[in-house]
Structures are given as structure tokens and as C-alpha cells.
Scaffold this active site. Structure first.
Site, PDB file in Angstrom:
ATOM      1  NE  ARG A 190      10.544  -1.464   7.212  1.00 11.71           N
ATOM      2  CZ  ARG A 190       9.415  -1.730   6.516  1.00 11.71           C
ATOM      3  NH1 ARG A 190       9.629  -1.103   5.253  1.00 11.71           N
ATOM      4  NH2 ARG A 190       8.285  -2.537   6.885  1.00 11.71           N
ATOM      5  CG  ASP A 211       3.657  -3.350   6.203  1.00 12.85           C
ATOM      6  OD1 ASP A 211       2.621  -2.746   5.579  1.00 12.85           O
ATOM      7  OD2 ASP A 211       4.672  -3.556   5.936  1.00 12.85           O
TER       8      ASP A 211
END
Length: 532
Positions: free
Chosen positions: A162, A446
Site C-alpha cells: 500500500r 494507525d
């Protein structure tokens, strides 16, 4: 074009990644695509301003033919046919990368985005680890002498990397004195150094694409993929991408996003916290009907969240793409086995809902959760690799249902606001110290967690929300006082050096953006300026 590296400190083995050939590829990507990326970011702001006045979004009339057309994405390669469990986590340090690859998950989302602070060392080490993993020689020995190597007794997780979202720049790599585009650096270095090796392994260069807001942004990625494959001389369609539907405008363009990427598309993913963060950001001027209750009470079973996930599954399967479920962020706490057991049962219930709804797989943030998720999907899938055959013709989702934020029954409390401020400061402090995957209260967090946390506080001030548990009205003065108290609580939990170096700057940043009249689109943009 003149390309320069502006890192203040050398990074070990960086020369293996920053080769003249790799940097020439980055230059080509920047020259061809950075301008369009800039135009698309401006278009985001224009569209949001238009929507702010109406409080409305709708499916695009100009793309109705795509939504109603008979088309499908390219069939998935063998390596991506079965995605029932996906492990997520940063691609650096090497120990975490090895544990993810060895976890027993079918896929590893190797994250250079929300779970990674983009320090120059993290960027380089992530690419090194992914290159070495592709070559089969990734290894690590801890200072205590413990060795970590890739397992040979079972398959490793398939890597899906990602890159950063379109909004992030890369300040350590300059072209003509300007920052490069973080997404192009991440993708370019990873693709250049791993694509051919991954093909030899029977896999390929696979990606998760974050935070897009329109099909035009997906079109740009598709153009990049076409160019990159030609550049390296590998077959078109080798790259496969899964798009995170984690912004509210993207929820109205799922078909169109898959269509733009159809030769390279692999699926869509439902990202909870970023999706809620996007709703606040997009409708921040639209009044109290878009005020969310305490984030911990916004369940995936809320009607507006059900509309979003049901539409995602139906859209994906109608087009032959995979529908990927959301994150289970629980971290086992061996000192509190009862708490961990209860958390695991909640994860099991959440994954059961996803599997029964038609999702083809889901995310976990810790290796101990891989068996939990796998057992749930095994029970539904059996010997099938996925459930693309579940077409969900009974699902019909309207714009009103996607925007029915009031269907998230719940209240705003001072306890919830305190938690938001605590988490926002705690996460940001660790992020600016160089670590983007942070354990807070037995959850692996996150950047999405910090984004929704600080956004809720800004929204509550904006709408002068009355707190259900204390009766107090949310004002800048109230938030400032509570932020001070929560920052002092953190002072008591961390060492003075860390507090002064990271937590005080983080608290000031969170205060600045929560108390500002203007909304800050991304916390990580100003936080990046605080990274050493």
C-alpha cells in the site's frame, strides 16, 4: 529535470534501492503524472465546496452507463483467488515484515501508508524488506541474538503493498527543488525492484490504493500502471490493485472506480475509521445532522454503515471483483486473558457478519487473530476460494441511505471526547517519533484512528454539541482544558525525554488543528513537518 536526495542522515543500504536506473524511473513517473495528481487534488477541494452548500452527494448522472453496463474486471490471478485472511502492518522493521509473511494469512498488506511514518529510513527499509522478501532472503537477527527467517514449512503470505495516498509528498526526494509525490515514490521503487522477481515467483506486483475520492483518481493510477508495465517490458494486466473505499465520495463511485481499473482491478475494501473521518471532513459545514456519536459506539451494523458495506459487496461481485472486509485491531494481552478472550469473541462476531454478508476475506492486525478470521471464513467458504458467486441482487442502496448519519444511534460524551484527545496525542507522538503502527489500549492503531479522533473533536466544537454525560457544551475553552489534562495523563505514562521530544509537540499540533476555525484535511500533513 534535476533529481536530488535531501536526507540529512544516510540510510544503510540505500544505494541498493536508489540506483540510477530506479531514480530515472521515478523521474519519468513524476514528469508524466505529478501534474495530473496536482489537478485532481484541486478538484477534490472544488467538489467538497460544492457539496458543503447542499449537504448532498449523489451517484453521478454522467456515468450512469457505466453503472448500468455489462462489464467485468479482469479475472484474478491464481495468487489472489483466495484472500480469506489478510494480515496488515508496516513493511519495516524487518522483524514485523517476517512475522507478517509467516503469519499463516493468505495475504499481507505491506503498508507504506497509514501504519508507517514516512521517515526516509522507513521508506528505504520498507522497499529493501519487500525486495528481499521477493528474493526469499529476508532475515533479521535481534540484538539478543534471536533469528527471524522466512518459513519454509508453509506458504508465505502474498504481498499486496500500500503506497501513500495522493495527498502526501516525499520531501527527501526532490525534482527541480520540489517535493516528489509520495505515492509515486512508493509505487515506483517497489515496482522497479520487485515486479520481475514477483512474476518469477508466480505472484505479481499487487497494490492497495488508499484514500481516493473519484474515478478520475483511479484513472490516473491505471495510466501509471500501463506506463510502468511498458517501461519494464512486462505484460499489461500484470499489476493488480485493490481500492480502499474509505472516503464518502468514493462510496458513490464504486462501479466507476472498478471500471477505470478494470484490466488491473482486484477488488474493493471497506475501511471503517477513514470512512467516518471522510464523512466529517466532507460535511463539516453541513450542520448537526452529520455529527457522529462517540466513535466507539458507531458499529458496522449502523444502517448507514450497512448501506456502505452491502453496496460494496454487491458492486464487487457484480463486476467479478473481491470484497474485502475491515480491520480487527485487537492485540492479545497475556496479562489479561479474560479481556483478550472477550475481544476475540467480538472479532469473531464481526468477521462472521462479514463472511455471511458475502465478503471474500477480511483484515487482522495481529498474527494471533489469523486463526480466528480463518475459521470464520472457512466455515462459510468451505473448499471455495471466495464467494464471487454471491451476487446480492436483493441489495438496493440509495444516496439517502449512505448519508443517513443519524441512523448511528448514540450520544456524544465527555468520556468519548477525552478518549479521542488522548488517542490523538498518543498516536501522533509515536508517529512523529518514526513508528506508524501504535499499540493503544490493546488495539493496534494507525493514522486513521487519530484522524477520526481529532475530527470528531473539531466537529463537536463546530456544532456546540452538548455532552450527554456531563451536560457541558463543547467549546474551544473546554477542549483546551481537557487536552491539557489528557496530555498531563500521558506525561505520567511515558518518560520525560519522550514526553518533551514527542508528546508535547503532538499535543500542540492536536490542539492547533482541533481549535482552529479551519479544518485540516489530513493530520499527517502537518505532522510530517515534525518528523526528524
Amino acid at each position: 529535470m534535476a533529481l536530488t536526495i535531501s536526507a540529512h542522515r544516510p540510510v544503510d543500504r540505500a544505494e541498493e534501492i536508489l540506483t540510477p536506473e530506479a531514480l530515472a524511473f521515478i523521474e519519468q513517473l513524476h514528469q508524466r503524472f505529478a501534474g495530473t495528481r496536482g489537478e485532481l487534488l484541486k478538484a477534490r477541494a472544488v467538489k467538497r465546496d460544492e457539496v458543503a452548500g447542499t449537504g448532498r452527494l449523489d451517484f453521478l448522472p454522467e456515468t450512469r452507463d457505466i453503472r448500468e453496463g455489462d462489464w467485468a474486471v479482469a479475472p484474478a490471478p491464481a495468487a489472489l483467488q483466495d484472500r480469506r485472511v489478510e494480515m496488515t502492518g508496516p513493511a519495516a522493521p524487518a522483524k514485523m515484515a517476517i512475522n507478517a509473511l509467516n503469519s499463516g494469512a493468505r495475504v499481507w498488506l505491506a503498508d507504506l501508508e497509514d501504519a508507517s511514518t514516512p521517515t526516509w529510513s522507513n521508506v528505504i527499509e520498507s522497499i529493501l524488506n519487500l525486495r528481499d522478501a521477493a528474493a526469499g532472503n529476508l532475515a533479521y537477527t535481534s540484538p539478543e541474538g534471536k533469528e527471524y527467517t522466512l518459513r519454509t514449512d508453509a506458504p508465505l503470505a502474498v504481498v499486496v503493498a500500500r503506497p501513500r495516498g495522493w495527498h502526501m509528498s516525499e520531501r527527501h526526494l526532490l525534482i527541480d527543488g520540489e517535493h516528489t509525490v509520495g505515492a509515486l515514490v512508493d509505487f515506483g521503487l517497489h515496482f522497479f525492484h520487485t515486479a520481475r522477481q514477483l512474476l518469477e515467483n508466480g505472484h505479481g506486483p499487487y497494490y492497495y490504493l488508499p484514500k481516493m475520492e473519484s474515478h478520475l483518481e483511479a484513472r490516473l493510477w491505471n495510466e501509471i500502471f500501463v506506463f510502468a508495465q511498458d517501461y519494464l517490458g512486462i505484460p499489461q494486466g500484470t499489476i493488480r490493485a485493490t481500492v480502499l473505499i474509505e472516503t464518502i465520495p468514493a462510496a458513490f463511485e464504486m462501479d466507476e472506480i472498478l471500471y477505470e481499473l478494470r484490466d488491473h482491478a482486484s477488488g474493493l475494501n471497506a475501511g471503517r475509521w477513514d470512512y467516518l473521518f471522510s464523512i466529517i471532513k466532507y460535511f463539516r459545514d453541513a450542520g448537526s445532522r452529520f455529527v457522529l456519536p462517540d466513535r466507539a459506539t458507531v458499529a458496522m451494523t449502523a444502517p448507514f454503515m450497512r448501506a456502505y458495506t452491502e453496496l460494496l459487496v454487491k458492486t464487487c461481485h457484480h463486476r467479478g471483483a473481491f470484497a474485502m472486509g475491515g480491520m480487527a485491531a485487537v492485540i492479545p494481552n497475556r496479562r489479561e486473558p479474560d479481556v483478550t478472550a472477550q475481544a476475540f469473541e467480538k472479532v469473531r462476531a464481526d468477521k462472521t457478519r462479514e463472511a455471511n454478508d458475502g465478503f471474500d476475506g477480511s483484515w487482522v492486525a495481529h498474527p494471533d487473530l489469523v486463526p480466528v478470521c480463518r475459521d470464520v471464513f472457512d466455515a462459510v467458504l468451505g473448499e471455495r476460494p471466495n464467494q464471487l458467486d454471491r451476487q446480492r441482487p436483493e441489495v438496493s442502496v440509495t444516496a439517502d441511505q449512505l448519508l443517513d448519519i443519524a441512523s448511528a444511534h448514540g450520544t456524544v460524551t465527555e468520556a468519548g471526547m477525552r478518549l479521542n484527545l488522548y488517542v490523538a496525542v498518543a498516536y501522533t507522538a509515536v508517529w512523529i517519533s518514526g513508528n506508524g503502527a501504535v499499540a493503544i489500549h490493546n488495539l493496534m492503531e494507525d493514522a486513521a484512528t487519530a484522524e477520526i479522533s481529532r475530527s470528531q473533536v473539531w466537529q463537536q466544537i463546530r456544532n456546540q454539541v452538548v455532552l450527554a454525560d456531563t451536560g457541558r457544551t463543547v467549546t474551544r475553552e473546554l477542549v483546551s482544558g481537557i487536552l491539557t489534562e489528557e496530555t498531563e495523563r500521558l506525561r505520567g505514562e511515558v518518560g520525560e525525554d519522550a514526553f518533551a521530544k514527542h508528546y508535547l509537540p503532538a499535543s500542540k499540533l492536536i490542539g492547533d488543528i482541533c481549535l482552529s476555525e479551519d479544518y485540516t484535511d489530513f493530520l499527517t500533513t502537518p505532522a510530517y513537518e515534525l518528523v526528524g
